[in-house]
Enzyme design. Structure first.
Site, PDB file in Angstrom:
ATOM      1  N   LYS A   1      57.527  17.680 -28.422  1.00  0.00           N
ATOM      2  CA  LYS A   1      58.808  17.936 -29.075  1.00  0.00           C
ATOM      3  C   LYS A   1      59.991  17.368 -28.313  1.00  0.00           C
ATOM      4  O   LYS A   1      60.983  16.938 -28.902  1.00  0.00           O
ATOM      5  CB  LYS A   1      58.995  19.445 -29.240  1.00  0.00           C
ATOM      6  CG  LYS A   1      58.202  19.960 -30.418  1.00  0.00           C
ATOM      7  CD  LYS A   1      58.397  21.436 -30.558  1.00  0.00           C
ATOM      8  CE  LYS A   1      57.063  22.077 -30.864  1.00  0.00           C
ATOM      9  NZ  LYS A   1      57.117  23.507 -30.784  1.00  0.00           N
TER      10      LYS A   1
ATOM     11  N   GLU B   1      67.824  25.343 -28.846  1.00  0.00           N
ATOM     12  CA  GLU B   1      68.226  24.638 -30.058  1.00  0.00           C
ATOM     13  C   GLU B   1      69.217  25.486 -30.807  1.00  0.00           C
ATOM     14  O   GLU B   1      69.143  26.715 -30.763  1.00  0.00           O
ATOM     15  CB  GLU B   1      67.003  24.445 -30.956  1.00  0.00           C
ATOM     16  CG  GLU B   1      66.521  23.018 -31.004  1.00  0.00           C
ATOM     17  CD  GLU B   1      65.318  22.898 -31.917  1.00  0.00           C
ATOM     18  OE1 GLU B   1      64.401  22.190 -31.543  1.00  0.00           O
ATOM     19  OE2 GLU B   1      65.325  23.538 -33.000  1.00  0.00           O
TER      20      GLU B   1
ATOM     21  N   ARG C   1      48.575  14.881 -37.213  1.00  0.00           N
ATOM     22  CA  ARG C   1      47.235  15.219 -37.721  1.00  0.00           C
ATOM     23  C   ARG C   1      47.328  15.421 -39.224  1.00  0.00           C
ATOM     24  O   ARG C   1      48.400  15.372 -39.800  1.00  0.00           O
ATOM     25  CB  ARG C   1      46.758  16.512 -37.072  1.00  0.00           C
ATOM     26  CG  ARG C   1      47.763  17.638 -37.303  1.00  0.00           C
ATOM     27  CD  ARG C   1      47.256  18.977 -36.817  1.00  0.00           C
ATOM     28  NE  ARG C   1      48.341  19.932 -36.737  1.00  0.00           N
ATOM     29  CZ  ARG C   1      48.783  20.666 -37.755  1.00  0.00           C
ATOM     30  NH1 ARG C   1      48.255  20.513 -38.954  1.00  0.00           N
ATOM     31  NH2 ARG C   1      49.767  21.507 -37.601  1.00  0.00           N
TER      32      ARG C   1
END
Lengths: 1231, 316
Positions: free
Chosen positions: A128, A211, A305
């Site tokens: 991330k 964040e 994925r």
């Protein structure tokens, strides 16, 4: 390297082994594609627990990973075993190791193709922090926050810059895990350490980054596919905003949100392509964004994925992403491009998880007993469920992915809603009903939802999660069938499966024109009804068939189902009213019949709409057995007035104040008739003038409650003369009615009496002749000793022999015959399933005054306690006591007197046998008959023993706690007898106030909260009222209805005795849908005490196990049982926990020494040696004090085997264990 | 069999005590042991001395009897000085024929008070430590005895203004706290119930065993308590009434329904610990006819009905 065509890839993989290193839905999904066009050999990894998973069916070969459920994470082992099996490629599925960048690296090392991207590309997009840096470089907007992980001071600094609220996210987290929301600086410090600790514990990485917490955001993601040659394709967005705790529940493509413009869509796709191209990533990836209310997107992460929600994209485009993923992995050229790959459809996926939404989405593993999957057009189902599959506990709760697709959003929703109705998963709770709630929500349908949708709509959880009623009823039928009797009627001990049956109940209902009859009474207008009755000059009839005659015994109280059959006929007989509620009838509805009594009353007014309805209440006790607070009386009263026209109310002490709250409620409504009753006994002191005094009190109260003068009051009620014991002789009834008519000529009188003494007809006739307006009777087929007399014979006697006209017409009598015919068919079933106790006439009631139902239950009590031979004495004691402590033998008084008599007689019997009982009765007779001053000293002394063994209810009665005694308090010696040394204090504390004064108000709101908690949902008004009146029975009924549905859907014979193998049943559920049920087989009871019933319900074969008996002792066959005839065998006296064993083999024990101790329900049973003996064997050991382990043992299980003592040591006299001993082991001397 | 000197009832103090059974005591020393006892001694005075000779077996020695009105109770209450455990003394009296049903012992403190499986029961002066001889009957009444002792006591306490209920099988709860514990011991068919009720104090949390199900509480935190002997004598009377009511209710189904009314946590979800199997979650449905706790499993194995006879429950 040159890009291969798909055909080249196909020829390369055909016949090769491709492994899916995963489980569950993910495995099943990927295995399918491997087989389809690729024609490769699908291989699957399984742990021991997953050997039976439905996913295994799709694999050609299995690779066993052993017992550890987490073995799917062990990449090294997986690769090694795959290599050994000749696997050429591995698909990691989703979850487990699918995002571990070590996986492709190790595959590469082993020379196996990894179906995914390269380790480097996965690292740069999957991390991330990395991807954030990259995005900023590429001009892709990100959520404001820290660059990488931070310390607390750094977090504080950044928060100051971007402003609260913020999120702390674990660097190692993902999938919604490891996110902590912080709304103010004050929370920051403690939240940071907590979050860091949690992150360490959950992901092995304590690092956090900051964040900005965006409010009102949607979760929008872009699916990307890229090959190894720089070709990239981005698909339209998936909207995954409906989440719970960051776990996606619903996924939709395209987003139904109005803000999702083409321009925004294009931007997101563009960002996604940029990121993928920049890193050289190939295979499938999903780029996730948050989009705020203004339509501003922020990148949050990239999933490297295949994703759970990929299926909706496949439906929208008509592609197979897994096939393409394999194509790419084998070096194929990406087949998706803007020209060929076009979106046609909308699609939505629901995650059907084995979780109970109502229990905070707790995972719900267990056996799937029933499985019916949805299908039809517009449906795709990827599941890992099947009937008989034991859904495992060790893994996540994902059960199935249900996708609907169609040309438009409304169609997609409609198809999905239909599919959810079709989808049946039995045996465990799933999210299906919760999804139905979501699909019903208007904001959802409009596309107006954000990530807080679930959290902000807690009432989405407010649904009934029930199996279809037919299935629930079939469980009830099989339960009854397995036993041969209905356990809920609670009379099972009297019959079983082998008993001869009455056979199927197929009633013939006479054909009559129910529209032809009009009810003559002006229902709904109290004054008009009373005027009409008063002026008619005729005797009117109340019908008690469905209440008083058939009420208290759980076996004979009519079910609503039978009421429905006979009710329409009764409604057309011209009766004054139908008594169809109240008294024991009210709570037996719940207790035995699983029926809500007020719902039942409402049904009555539907199928028998013409005639007035009447119910009986017990003054302060209302519909229960103990005094209720005033506000509950009023609340119940209001609900009663909704369904009934006439409210009959009695008090067993004739303490009229106790009725006041009801008088108020009833008199405030012009359509309701209040019918206060005088409880009648025929005994010394209860004279006509006495009862006239009670009448005065009634009229005074009516005047007060109705705000009217007394003369008007007499015109506004019906007076009931209630002879519940059925004991007043005709002459007394005539005298009483005559006196009342004379005193109040306008008062309408209703005579209600029971049959007990055998004089029903002449007594009712006498009342009619004396001017009584209304009498209570019942339909012939239902008439029994404990209720009222028969209507036609009573009417004939009154009309033909006494010359008093009756209100029944010829037509009415004909209809009564029809009703009787219906009842003649019903009653045999009830008769057979009623408690088999005394059911005859008892003229002695004029002495003992024990009313109808109580005689039978008291006989049952005396028999069961082994005192049946004392019953005549008990009745004599009753007769004597009635002369001393004087009140009326009506509920609850009858119970009090019975218990007093029972206790007095049995106590005397225990002390001195029948002799003592007779002596006591002589004393009782003497004190009852001989004036006080003539009593001998001995009698005065002995009478103190009469009530020495009474119970508290009797004492409370003496203290006035039930209300004022009708003829005043009994003499002081009664108190001396009942209270002993405290008797003076008892006398001083007597009261004549109404018990209502002492009760206070009930906190209805608090009770409602308690009930809501108990049943897990908001109760209906009726549920609350029945709960407040009878908490235990109400809860039971609510529970039963939930478990079994409405048993009134079952015919009478099935209700009582179930079905036999081979029999078929057609029945309709509450929604009138027809069903077919047929029993295939009922097994014999197994050793575990269970019976298996196999049956067919609507063509589906089901089986149900029912515990019909306790497991037999020898259930586990390796347990050795003690031989009861062998004195050396010592078995466990009860089934319980062995917690200490004192002896060891070869010990000597003396008779009376404790050998071991068993604990059951905190009773410690010490087992002592039965004789002096040697211990030969000890089969079970326990030493709780040291090892904290209790050993469960079965009743009769052999625990110790003893052996006789052969000889003693001649020196110390200790016994010797064995004949061969040369030296005494105790003293050491030679023997 | 010796003649039972206590047969006429009354409240007795064992002044001399006996070696190995109970220490000596006097009305004064009792009064000094705790204010609750002091209140009793004043209420029960005057005291009349009685000497029991060797024919009284293990009860031989100096006793005194309460002479006032308050001491006129039908079932004898024997008050002892500090002893090991009331259950031990009761057993010795029982075997000597001095302890017919509803006779009871009360002690000021115990050095070796015990709960289930010989767990210690902290027994400082001020609380109630009693043993009562429990009648033995056939069938369900006997099977239910452990529950019925609890039910009878809860009923008796309720009648005295302490709305107690019974945590199955027989812990006494008052407003969610455990105020009393009961242990029945059966030997050769005779049952003695040991009863501890916290009147003036409760052991603090650190003294309780680690997995205790509910916090401890005591009666005087709820309302005024008149005195240990007074409370006990009243309880015995009510307990007997309630027990007779149990005998009188017809049939075991009615008996379990009757007893259910005092059952704590009815309808609630609980964690069940049963020996020989894993812990599980279940909902309490009621009492079985033999006093077992009827449960409906929630997890694992949801929906299954079962009856618990051995084991313990706690709220989740």
């Amino acid at each position: 390297m040159i890009a291969k065509t798909f055909l080249e890839v196909l020829s390369e993989v055909e016949g090769k082994k491709i492994l899916v290193a995963n489980r569950g839905i993910s495995a099943r999904r990927v295995l399918r594609s491997i087989r389809e066009r690729l024609r490769a050999i699908p291989v699957l990894t399984v742990t021991d627990g997953d050997m039976t998973s439905p996913a295994t069916a799709g694999a050609h070969e299995l690779i066993n990973l052993g017992p550890d459920p987490r073995a799917y994470l062990d990449i090294n082992a997986v690769i090694k075993k795959a290599k050994a099996r000749g696997v050429v490629a591995i698909h990691p599925g989703w979850g487990f190791a699918s995002e571990d960048s070590e996986f492709p690296r190790k595959c590469a090392e082993a020379g196996v193709i990894f179906i995914g991207s390269s380790a480097e590309a996965m690292q740069s997009l999957g991390n991330k922090v990395e991807v954030r840096r990259l995005a900023m470089k590429l001009g892709v907007p990100v959520v404001p926050g820290s660059e990488g992980s931070v310390s607390i001071p750094e977090a504080r600094e950044i928060a100051a810059k971007i402003g609260f609220p913020i999120m702390l996210k674990a660097e190692g987290g993902g999938g919604g895990r490891g996110i902590y929301e912080i709304y103010s600086e004050a929370q920051l410090e403690s939240a940071f350490s907590k979050a860091s600790a949690m992150a360490q514990a959950s992901f092995g990485n304590p690092r956090l980054f900051v964040e900005k917490l965006l409010t009102s955001v949607r979760h929008i993601e872009i699916q990307v596919a890229a090959d190894k040659f720089g070709n990239v394709f981005a698909f339209d967005e998936r909207d995954c905003s409906v989440q719970r705790n960051h776990q996606k529940l619903v996924e939709i493509t395209p987003s139904p949100w109005r803000g999702m413009t083409d321009e925004l869509r294009q931007r997101l796709k563009d960002y996604a392509e940029r990121l993928v191209l920049e890193t050289g990533y190939y295979s499938l990836a999903t780029v996730e964004f948050l989009v705020d209310a203004n339509g501003d997107p922020y990148l949050i992460e990239v999933n490297t994925r295949l994703q759970v929600e990929h299926g909706i994209t496949e439906c929208r485009y008509g592609v197979d992403l897994v096939e393409e993923q394999i194509n790419i992995a084998f070096g194929g050229k990406l087949r998706f491009n803007c020209a060929d790959t076009r979106p046609f459809l909308s699609a939505m996926q629901l995650r059907v998880n084995c979780e109970d939404p109502k229990q905070d989405f707790a995972p719900n593993a267990g056996l799937i007993t029933r499985y019916l999957s949805p299908g039809g057009q517009g449906i795709r189902l990827d599941s890992c469920l099947t009937a008989g599959y034991e859904f495992p506990t060790q893994y996540d709760s994902a059960g199935a992915l249900l996708i609907s697709y169609g040309r438009s959003w409304p169609k997609v929703v409609a198809v999905m809603e239909r599919a959810l109705r079709e989808y049946i998963i039995g045996g465990l709770k799933t999210t299906i009903p919760f999804h139905r709630q979501i699909l019903r929500h208007p904001d959802f349908l409009k596309g107006e939802f954000d990530t807080k949708f679930i959290g902000q709509n807690p009432y989405l959880l407010d649904y009934l999660d029930e199996e279809p009623e037919a299935l629930r009823l079939s469980l009830l039928v099989s339960e009854i069938a397995a036993r041969g009797y209905n356990p809920h009627v609670q009379l099972g001990k009297y019959r079983g499966r082998e008993d001869y049956r009455l056979g199927r109940f197929r009633p013939h209902l006479p054909d009559v024109d129910l529209r032809a009859h009009e009810n003559p009474y002006p229902r709904g207008d109290r004054q008009a009804v009373l005027d009409m009755v008063r002026d008619s000059g005729r005797v009117h009839f109340v019908d008690t068939t469905t209440r008083d005659i058939t009420q208290s015994n759980s076996g004979n109280r009519f079910r609503l189902a039978e009421d429905t059959l006979v009710g329409p006929y009764l409604d057309n007989c011209g009766f004054f009213s139908l008594e169809n509620g109240g008294g024991a009838h009210f709570h037996v509805a719940m207790m035995a019949n699983m029926t809500y009594p007020f719902t039942e009353a409402a049904e009555w007014n539907r199928f028998a709409p013409k005639t007035m309805k009447q119910l009986l209440i017990r003054s302060t006790n209302v519909l229960g057995y103990k005094p209720q607070p005033r506000n509950l009386m009023r609340l119940t009263g209001e609900m009663i007035c909704e369904h009934y026209d006439i409210i009959r109310c009695f008090d067993f002490l004739n303490h009229i104040d106790n009725m006041y709250p009801f008088a108020e409620v009833a008199l405030s409504r012009p359509g309701i008739i209040f019918e206060p009753a005088i409880s009648l006994s025929w005994a010394k002191g209860f004279t006509v003038p006495h009862y006239l005094g009670v009448l005065e009190a009634i009229l005074d109260q009516t005047a007060k409650a109705g705000g009217m003068p007394k003369a008007k009051a007499a015109q506004s009620i019906i007076l009931c003369l209630k002879d519940m014991a059925g004991m007043c002789p005709p002459r007394f009834v005539a005298e009483l009615v005559t006196a009342i008519r004379k005193a109040y000529p306008d008062l309408v009188i209703d005579y209600h009496r029971h049959y007990t003494d055998g004089l029903f007809v002449p007594a009712v006739g006498a009342a009619a002749k004396a001017g009584c307006h209304i009498v209570d009777t019942a339909i012939g087929a239902s008439v029994r000793w404990y209720g009222q007399g028969e209507v036609l014979s009573t009417a004939a006697y009154i009309e033909d022999d006494l010359g008093v006209p009756v209100a029944l017409t010829k037509d009415n009598k004909e209809m009564i015959r029809s009703a009787n015919f219906v009842l003649k068919q019903i009653m045999p079933y009830y008769d057979r399933y009623t408690a088999p106790y005394f059911q005859g006439i008892d003229y002695d009631v004029v002495g003992h005054a024990m009313p109808g139902g109580a005689t039978s239950s008291s006989q049952e009590g005396a028999m069961k306690q082994g005192y049946i031979h004392l019953l005549p004495y008990m009745l004599k004691f009753l007769a004597g006591t009635r002369k001393i402590v004087r009140y009326h033998d009506v509920t609850p008084g009858s119970q009090i007197t019975w218990n007093t008599a029972f206790l007095a007689v049995t106590s005397a019997y225990k002390v001195g046998g029948e002799r003592a009982v007779k002596d006591m009765l002589e004393v009782l007779e003497a004190v009852a008959e001989i004036p006080e001053e003539q009593l001998t000293q001995a009698i005065r002394h002995d009478r103190l023993l009469l009530y020495a063994n009474c119970n508290d209810a009797f004492r409370n009665l003496l203290l006035g706690k039930f209300g004022k005694m009708p003829l005043g308090f009994p003499p002081d010696w009664v108190y001396e007898s009942a209270f002993g040394v405290d008797w003076k204090r008892a006398i001083a504390s007597r009261t004549e106030e109404s018990p209502l004064d002492a009760l206070g108000e009930l906190d209805v709101a608090a009770e409602k909260v308690a009930l809501t908690k108990q049943i897990g949902r908001e109760p209906t008004d009726e549920e609350l009222v029945i709960y407040l009146n009878h908490p235990g029975d109400a809860l039971k009924t609510i529970e039963f209805r939930k478990k079994f549905g409405d048993p009134n859907c079952l015919p009478l014979d099935v209700w009582f005795e179930g079905l036999e193998p081979g029999q078929e049943l057609m029945f309709s559920d509450s929604l009138s849908k027809p069903h077919h049920l047929s029993i295939l087989d009922i097994s014999r009871p197994e050793k575990s005490g269970t019976v298996t019933v196999r049956y067919v319900l609507d063509s589906e074969i089901l089986s149900h196990q029912i515990q019909v008996a306790a497991p037999q002792g020898g259930a586990t066959s390796n347990v050795e049982m003690a031989d009861p005839d062998n004195p050396y065998h010592v078995g466990a006296p009860v089934s319980g926990d062995l917690w200490v064993m004192h002896v060891s083999p070869n010990d000597f024990i003396k008779a009376g020494e404790e050998m071991f101790n068993i604990s059951v329900m905190k009773q410690e049973k010490s087992v002592v040696a039965p004789m002096d003996a040697t211990v030969k064997r000890v089969l079970r050991n326990a030493d709780y004090a040291n090892d904290r382990k209790m050993v469960p043992v079965k009743e009769g299980e052999l625990l110790i085997e003893l052996a006789p003592v052969i000889r003693d040591c001649p020196v110390c006299h200790q016994p010797l264990a064995d004949d061969h001993y040369k030296y005494c082991p105790n003293c050491g001397r030679q023997v | 069999m010796l003649r039972n000197p206590f047969a006429g009832g009354g409240i007795w103090l064992w002044l001399s005590g006996a070696d190995g059974l109970a220490g000596p005591l006097s009305p004064e020393s009792l009064a000094a042991s705790h204010p609750l006892w002091a209140a009793d001694m004043a209420r029960l005075a005057p005291w009349r001395k009685v000497i029991l000779g060797p024919e009284a077996g293990p009860a031989a020695g100096e006793w005194c009897m309460a002479g006032g009105d308050a001491g006129q109770v039908v079932d004898p209450v024997l008050c002892l000085g500090p002893c090991g455990s009331t259950l031990d003394v009761a057993r010795i009296f029982l075997e000597a024929g001095l302890f017919p049903p509803f006779t009871s012992l009360l002690t000021v403190s115990q050095t070796n008070g015990r709960g289930q499986t010989r767990r210690g029961w902290v027994s400082p002066p001020g609380n109630l430590y009693a043993a009562i001889s429990w009648p033995t009957e056939e069938g369900d009444l006997s099977a239910m005895a452990p529950v019925l002792v609890g039910v009878c006591l809860a009923d008796a306490l309720s009648a005295r203004g302490f709305p107690a209920c019974v945590k199955w099988p027989n812990d006494l709860l008052l407003t969610g706290r455990k105020v009393g514990g009961i242990l029945l011991e059966e030997r050769l068919g005779a049952v003695v119930a040991g009863i501890g009720i916290n009147l003036a104090s409760a052991p603090d949390a650190t003294a309780l065993r680690r997995d205790h199900a509910v916090p401890a509480g005591y009666l005087s935190a709820f309302a005024k308590v008149p005195g240990a002997v007074t409370v006990w004598a009243e309880l015995v009377k009510s307990v007997q009434t309630c027990y007779r009511l149990c005998v009188a209710v017809s049939g075991s189904r009615e008996l379990s329904r009757f007893a259910e009314r005092w059952l704590a946590w009815l309808g609630r979800e609980v964690l069940v610990r049963e020996s020989g199997s894993d812990n599980f979650r279940a909902r309490i449905v009621g009492l079985a006819e033999d006093g077992g706790l009827r449960l409906q499993r929630i997890d694992p194995g949801p929906g299954q009905d079962l009856t618990l006879h051995c084991g313990s429950i706690s709220l989740l």
